[in-house]
Every structure is written in structure tokens, then in C-alpha cells.
Design a protein around this motif. Structure first.
Motif: not given
Length: 65
Positions: A47-50, A28-30, A55-60, A16-19
Motif C-alpha cells: 500500500e502506497l499513499q501520495s 495534503l493527501p492526494h 505550495e509547489c505542487e510537488g508529489v511525494q 522536502d522541496t519547500c523545506f
């Protein structure tokens, strides 16, 4: 604090940030959730997946339905 997680999208997860800056970057899956999200996941039995942006090192974090 409210924990509202979007459902994990079907297909590629886009950053979202880069968009917002005009770039289309696939996340990529973390392997690990941030500690606060892991604690919430364990307590709620959800269950959660990060995903991490290369590119920006952001995590969602997304809810796995």
C-alpha cells in the motif's frame, strides 16, 4: 528502476522541496498515485499513499506500514 519508498510519517507530512528553500509547508493527501507508482503497488501488493504540496505542487509517495 529501484522503488524505495519511505514509510509514511506519523503526524504531518512536510514538503522536502519547500523545506530546502526555507519554508515549512504541510502536504495534503492526494487521491491518486502516479501511474508508475500505482503499477508497482499493485504488482508488489504494497500500500502506497501520495501527498501533494499546495505550495509547489510537488508529489511525494510513501509506503503505508
Amino acid at each position: 528502476m529501484s522503488h524505495e519508498y519511505r514509510s509514511l510519517p506519523i503526524g504531518p507530512v512536510m514538503c522536502d522541496t519547500c523545506f530546502q528553500s526555507g519554508e515549512k509547508v504541510e502536504m495534503l493527501p492526494h487521491p491518486r498515485l502516479p501511474p508508475e507508482d500505482q503499477a508497482w503497488s499493485d504488482a508488489q501488493h504494497v500500500e502506497l499513499q501520495s501527498y501533494r504540496c499546495p505550495e509547489c505542487e510537488g508529489v511525494q509517495v510513501f509506503r503505508v506500514d
